[in-house]
Motif scaffolding. Structure first.
Motif, PDB file in Angstrom:
ATOM      1  N   SER A  91      22.443  32.653  21.024  1.00  0.00           N
ATOM      2  CA  SER A  91      23.416  31.601  20.803  1.00  0.00           C
ATOM      3  C   SER A  91      24.573  32.215  20.030  1.00  0.00           C
ATOM      4  O   SER A  91      24.399  33.268  19.392  1.00  0.00           O
ATOM      5  CB  SER A  91      22.775  30.456  20.016  1.00  0.00           C
TER       6      SER A  91
ATOM      7  N   SER B 101      26.460  29.670  15.318  1.00  0.00           N
ATOM      8  CA  SER B 101      25.488  28.580  15.381  1.00  0.00           C
ATOM      9  C   SER B 101      24.604  28.595  14.143  1.00  0.00           C
ATOM     10  O   SER B 101      24.134  29.639  13.707  1.00  0.00           O
ATOM     11  CB  SER B 101      24.621  28.714  16.636  1.00  0.00           C
TER      12      SER B 101
ATOM     13  N   ALA C  87      19.682  27.514  23.783  1.00  0.00           N
ATOM     14  CA  ALA C  87      20.801  28.445  23.612  1.00  0.00           C
ATOM     15  C   ALA C  87      22.082  27.865  24.192  1.00  0.00           C
ATOM     16  O   ALA C  87      23.167  28.026  23.611  1.00  0.00           O
ATOM     17  CB  ALA C  87      20.472  29.784  24.271  1.00  0.00           C
TER      18      ALA C  87
ATOM     19  N   HIS D  70      23.909  25.761  21.837  1.00  0.00           N
ATOM     20  CA  HIS D  70      24.317  26.473  20.615  1.00  0.00           C
ATOM     21  C   HIS D  70      23.231  26.439  19.550  1.00  0.00           C
ATOM     22  O   HIS D  70      23.516  26.267  18.349  1.00  0.00           O
ATOM     23  CB  HIS D  70      25.630  25.904  20.070  1.00  0.00           C
TER      24      HIS D  70
END
Length: 244
Positions: A39, A43, A68, A71
């Motif tokens: 990600s 994040s 993912a 995020h």
């Protein structure tokens, strides 16, 4: 934050891929392998995914990819003795040839390492999201008890029990330390102790965002993802609301 003993990103499958093979080095030097679903570095949410004991970390491939895409960092590991995390000493596939007593001892010796192995996986994610980031954990079947142990010793923003039967001791641990944590419980109504303990956990859950997804049938863990094509989305959406 606990020290990560050793971790190394081994191979990104492709520069545009959301998946990377990783290996984490345990306290005793054993190598724990898993999949990290990348990600963006900005994040601040993550989910650790712990598999059931008749499967391996690959059961979470679709969930990891979707997390993912939302995020959220996601990591699935093979427990010591399973999948790619095997050695001459730790290999669940070879236990069937042992006597009952030998098999019991081998299992106890192997699973005794799981809490510290899982801790290292948690530390990997904590390093990704920082001290202020939020980390959730999902445990399928035997993975649920590991999720409880992790939550007892770390800051967990959300916890999910996926077809995960809990004994009275673990229910007491959940009630005393984790019942105020958002909890997602998934179980099929003909799955014996799994379902009855799921009901108990939901009664004990105190957070308003806790949720119980009950299914008709006997499916245990991973097969429920095939039975209900919307379950993966439901899991990802629920975690997204808790940690994003």
């Amino acid at each position: 934050m606990k020290i990560i003993h050793s971790l190394m990103l081994i191979t990104a499958l492709a520069s545009t891929s959301a998946l990377a093979n990783i290996q984490l080095t345990a306290k005793d030097g054993f190598t724990i392998k898993g999949e990290y679903f990348l990600s963006p570095s900005t994040s601040k949410g993550a989910v650790l995914m712990l598999h059931q004991c008749n499967y391996n970390q690959s059961m979470y491939n679709n969930i990891g990819k979707q997390l993912a895409n939302n995020h959220i960092h996601a990591l699935s590991i093979d427990f010591r003795g399973f999948g790619e995390s095997k050695s001459v000493k730790y290999d669940v596939s070879k236990m069937s040839t042992l006597s009952t007593q030998q098999r019991r001892k081998a299992w106890q010796d192997m699973s005794a390492h799981w809490p510290s192995d899982v801790q290292i996986a948690y530390d990997f994610l904590r390093n990704k999201v920082g001290v202020q980031g939020k980390i959730g954990v999902i445990g399928a079947s035997c993975g649920g008890s590991q999720a409880i142990e992790l939550g007892m010793n770390n800051q967990i923003a959300a916890i999910s029990f996926f077809s995960s039967a809990q004994n009275e001791k673990n229910i007491e641990k959940y009630t005393g330390s984790l019942s105020n944590t958002p909890t997602l419980i998934i179980a099929a109504d003909e799955d014996g102790r799994t379902y009855t303990s799921a009901q108990t956990l939901f009664v004990e859950a105190k957070h308003s965002n806790s949720k119980f997804l009950a299914y008709k049938g006997k499916e245990h863990g991973y097969p429920l993802l095939d039975k209900d094509s919307n379950l993966t989305d439901a899991i990802v959406t629920w975690f997204s609301h808790q940690i994003n």
